[in-house]
Design a protein around this motif. Structure first.
Motif, mmCIF file in Angstrom:
data_model
loop_
_atom_site.group_PDB
_atom_site.id
_atom_site.type_symbol
_atom_site.label_atom_id
_atom_site.label_comp_id
_atom_site.label_asym_id
_atom_site.label_seq_id
_atom_site.Cartn_x
_atom_site.Cartn_y
_atom_site.Cartn_z
ATOM 1 N N ARG A 1 14.130 -20.053 -1.585
ATOM 2 C CA ARG A 1 15.418 -19.477 -1.962
ATOM 3 C C ARG A 1 16.172 -18.979 -0.734
ATOM 4 O O ARG A 1 15.592 -18.723 0.314
ATOM 5 C CB ARG A 1 15.243 -18.333 -2.973
ATOM 6 N N LEU A 2 17.476 -18.876 -0.897
ATOM 7 C CA LEU A 2 18.357 -18.298 0.106
ATOM 8 C C LEU A 2 18.790 -16.926 -0.388
ATOM 9 O O LEU A 2 19.127 -16.756 -1.561
ATOM 10 C CB LEU A 2 19.583 -19.182 0.322
ATOM 11 N N ALA A 3 18.773 -15.951 0.519
ATOM 12 C CA ALA A 3 19.109 -14.591 0.119
ATOM 13 C C ALA A 3 19.812 -13.879 1.262
ATOM 14 O O ALA A 3 19.634 -14.206 2.437
ATOM 15 C CB ALA A 3 17.847 -13.820 -0.286
ATOM 16 N N LEU A 4 20.618 -12.882 0.910
ATOM 17 C CA LEU A 4 21.258 -12.016 1.889
ATOM 18 C C LEU A 4 20.406 -10.764 2.086
ATOM 19 O O LEU A 4 19.949 -10.154 1.112
ATOM 20 C CB LEU A 4 22.652 -11.616 1.415
ATOM 21 N N LEU A 5 20.205 -10.398 3.341
ATOM 22 C CA LEU A 5 19.495 -9.175 3.698
ATOM 23 C C LEU A 5 20.499 -8.162 4.227
ATOM 24 O O LEU A 5 21.244 -8.459 5.169
ATOM 25 C CB LEU A 5 18.436 -9.477 4.766
ATOM 26 N N ASP A 6 20.515 -6.991 3.646
ATOM 27 C CA ASP A 6 21.336 -5.892 4.137
ATOM 28 C C ASP A 6 20.552 -5.198 5.245
ATOM 29 O O ASP A 6 19.478 -4.633 4.991
ATOM 30 C CB ASP A 6 21.642 -4.917 2.996
ATOM 31 N N THR A 7 21.076 -5.215 6.465
ATOM 32 C CA THR A 7 20.332 -4.693 7.601
ATOM 33 C C THR A 7 20.391 -3.162 7.702
ATOM 34 O O THR A 7 19.778 -2.585 8.592
ATOM 35 C CB THR A 7 20.830 -5.311 8.920
ATOM 36 N N GLN A 8 21.094 -2.522 6.792
ATOM 37 C CA GLN A 8 21.078 -1.067 6.733
ATOM 38 C C GLN A 8 20.066 -0.566 5.704
ATOM 39 O O GLN A 8 19.246 0.303 5.997
ATOM 40 C CB GLN A 8 22.475 -0.527 6.389
ATOM 41 N N SER A 9 20.100 -1.158 4.539
ATOM 42 C CA SER A 9 19.221 -0.692 3.455
ATOM 43 C C SER A 9 17.937 -1.510 3.324
ATOM 44 O O SER A 9 16.960 -1.040 2.738
ATOM 45 C CB SER A 9 19.977 -0.751 2.118
ATOM 46 N N ASP B 1 8.217 -12.400 1.673
ATOM 47 C CA ASP B 1 8.023 -13.833 1.440
ATOM 48 C C ASP B 1 8.079 -14.543 2.787
ATOM 49 O O ASP B 1 8.573 -13.984 3.782
ATOM 50 C CB ASP B 1 9.129 -14.376 0.518
ATOM 51 N N VAL B 2 7.572 -15.755 2.811
ATOM 52 C CA VAL B 2 7.736 -16.589 3.998
ATOM 53 C C VAL B 2 9.212 -16.666 4.337
ATOM 54 O O VAL B 2 10.044 -16.934 3.461
ATOM 55 C CB VAL B 2 7.170 -18.002 3.733
ATOM 56 N N VAL B 3 9.566 -16.404 5.597
ATOM 57 C CA VAL B 3 10.975 -16.454 6.018
ATOM 58 C C VAL B 3 11.065 -17.339 7.254
ATOM 59 O O VAL B 3 10.430 -17.071 8.261
ATOM 60 C CB VAL B 3 11.546 -15.046 6.270
ATOM 61 N N SER B 4 11.838 -18.401 7.163
ATOM 62 C CA SER B 4 11.798 -19.433 8.208
ATOM 63 C C SER B 4 13.077 -19.566 9.009
ATOM 64 O O SER B 4 13.052 -20.104 10.120
ATOM 65 C CB SER B 4 11.480 -20.788 7.578
ATOM 66 N N ALA B 5 14.207 -19.114 8.468
ATOM 67 C CA ALA B 5 15.481 -19.279 9.172
ATOM 68 C C ALA B 5 16.432 -18.174 8.760
ATOM 69 O O ALA B 5 16.364 -17.652 7.644
ATOM 70 C CB ALA B 5 16.092 -20.642 8.879
ATOM 71 N N ILE B 6 17.337 -17.844 9.685
ATOM 72 C CA ILE B 6 18.323 -16.802 9.418
ATOM 73 C C ILE B 6 19.666 -17.209 10.028
ATOM 74 O O ILE B 6 19.734 -18.037 10.927
ATOM 75 C CB ILE B 6 17.895 -15.440 9.993
ATOM 76 N N ALA B 7 20.725 -16.607 9.506
ATOM 77 C CA ALA B 7 22.067 -16.809 10.046
ATOM 78 C C ALA B 7 22.851 -15.528 9.868
ATOM 79 O O ALA B 7 22.606 -14.748 8.937
ATOM 80 C CB ALA B 7 22.772 -17.966 9.337
ATOM 81 N N LEU B 8 23.802 -15.292 10.769
ATOM 82 C CA LEU B 8 24.703 -14.159 10.607
ATOM 83 C C LEU B 8 25.558 -14.385 9.368
ATOM 84 O O LEU B 8 25.975 -15.510 9.077
ATOM 85 C CB LEU B 8 25.595 -14.017 11.844
ATOM 86 N N ALA B 9 25.819 -13.320 8.645
ATOM 87 C CA ALA B 9 26.637 -13.441 7.433
ATOM 88 C C ALA B 9 27.731 -12.375 7.465
ATOM 89 O O ALA B 9 28.430 -12.239 8.461
ATOM 90 C CB ALA B 9 25.754 -13.340 6.194
ATOM 91 N N GLY B 10 27.866 -11.599 6.398
ATOM 92 C CA GLY B 10 28.919 -10.596 6.349
ATOM 93 C C GLY B 10 28.571 -9.364 7.168
ATOM 94 O O GLY B 10 27.624 -9.360 7.958
ATOM 95 N N GLU B 11 29.327 -8.305 6.963
ATOM 96 C CA GLU B 11 29.104 -7.060 7.680
ATOM 97 C C GLU B 11 27.700 -6.537 7.408
ATOM 98 O O GLU B 11 27.328 -6.300 6.260
ATOM 99 C CB GLU B 11 30.143 -6.020 7.235
ATOM 100 N N GLN B 12 26.904 -6.415 8.479
ATOM 101 C CA GLN B 12 25.535 -5.910 8.380
ATOM 102 C C GLN B 12 24.699 -6.726 7.396
ATOM 103 O O GLN B 12 23.875 -6.182 6.653
ATOM 104 C CB GLN B 12 25.542 -4.425 7.991
ATOM 105 N N GLN B 13 24.907 -8.040 7.405
ATOM 106 C CA GLN B 13 24.151 -8.921 6.524
ATOM 107 C C GLN B 13 23.607 -10.113 7.289
ATOM 108 O O GLN B 13 24.258 -10.632 8.202
ATOM 109 C CB GLN B 13 25.014 -9.427 5.365
ATOM 110 N N ILE B 14 22.415 -10.538 6.885
ATOM 111 C CA ILE B 14 21.772 -11.722 7.428
ATOM 112 C C ILE B 14 21.437 -12.659 6.270
ATOM 113 O O ILE B 14 20.875 -12.223 5.250
ATOM 114 C CB ILE B 14 20.471 -11.351 8.185
#
Length: 293
Positions: A78-86, A58-71
């Motif tokens: 919508r706002l969503a968490l991305l797991d940077t491992q999986s 999807d269109v992705v316009s902004a990101i922020a650091l979140a939890g362990e290995q999460q963006i």
């Protein structure tokens, strides 16, 4: 040569359509950034030059650091968490916009871990600025915008900055950190006499603002009173957002765009869409994590 910066270096031949929202992960010493229309969240390692990306669909316009290995990502609506491992996603919030064609745009976390995210609308004054808190609450913070863009806070944490690109203005607000409220809006920087649009911005420890000028071939540096101090020229027409990174937060990374350029304009700015970096004598402010983690 500019007094505060060395020569600009092209550190990644990304050829992004719309590179945006660079984010420095201090702990990992990595730079995250997005290619909005190619639906990608990138992870760039300056030490190796390696860049990998996640296709988020999807269109992705902004990101922020979140939890362990999460963006934390701002996607279309919508706002969503991305797991940077999986590479998996978890949707946290879905917004309903009144004006068709509206989507999320630039966003950042404040020192209390609240995510501030604006929208972009095809209709004038139909965009807004919102605040999403770690407890899941959602607040509308400002209305009457068209492209809610470049935002941040001064080092003291009592002033909030917000850009409306088509208005060619950067606004300053009184900011109450405890309540997360803003008020007393005033125009800090007005570029209305120029054919440029202020886009994303970064702030250094001296309180100076560094704003990317879309169609301006440069980043402009202004002091806390809005006075222009200098312009740092770039080899591309459409810089989009700067951020301080590196071990000492003295490297200014700058995302750029190629979207909307004619073939002649691309030839004139051959490296449009690439990622740039320059060493400065300024020190940036570290990025805050969603939830304050």
């Amino acid at each position: 040569m500019n007094p505060t910066a060395t020569a600009v270096q092209n550190v990644l031949n990304a050829r992004a359509r719309l590179g945006e929202c660079p984010l420095w992960d201090w702990d990992a010493q990595l730079l995250y950034w997005v290619d909005v229309y190619n639906h990608r969240v990138h992870q760039f390692d300056p030490a190796t030059g390696r860049d990998r990306f996640f296709d988020v669909g999807d269109v992705v316009s902004a990101i922020a650091l979140a939890g362990e290995q999460q963006i934390l990502m701002a996607l279309g609506n919508r706002l969503a968490l991305l797991d940077t491992q999986s590479g998996t996603q978890q949707t946290l919030y879905t917004a309903e916009f009144d004006c068709p064609g509206t989507r999320f745009n630039d966003g950042k976390c404040d020192a209390q871990g609240r995510f501030w995210i604006g929208s972009i609308s095809p209709e004038p004054q139909q965009a807004a600025l919102y605040r999403y808190d770690p407890d899941g609450s959602w607040q509308t913070m400002e209305t009457g915008l068209t492209i809610s863009n470049g935002l941040g806070w001064n080092p003291a944490g009592d002033t909030f900055y917000l850009t409306d690109s088509p208005q060619r203005k950067i606004f300053a607000y009184r900011f109450d950190a405890a309540t997360g409220t803003i008020g007393d809006r005033r125009v800090l920087v007005d570029l209305g006499d120029e054919p440029v649009e202020p886009d994303g911005l970064a702030i250094d420890t001296q309180g100076n603002l560094w704003s990317a000028l879309w169609d301006g071939w440069c980043v402009v540096k202004c002091d806390a009173a809005g006075r222009e101090l200098e312009r740092i020229p770039l080899p591309v027409q459409r810089p989009t957002c700067p951020i301080f990174g590196g071990a000492g937060l003295t490297d200014l990374y700058i995302t750029t765009a190629s979207v909307g350029l004619s073939q002649a304009e691309i030839q004139a700015g051959f490296y449009a869409g690439d990622l740039f970096c320059l060493r400065t004598d300024a020190t940036g402010l570290p990025a805050h994590r969603f939830g304050g983690a």
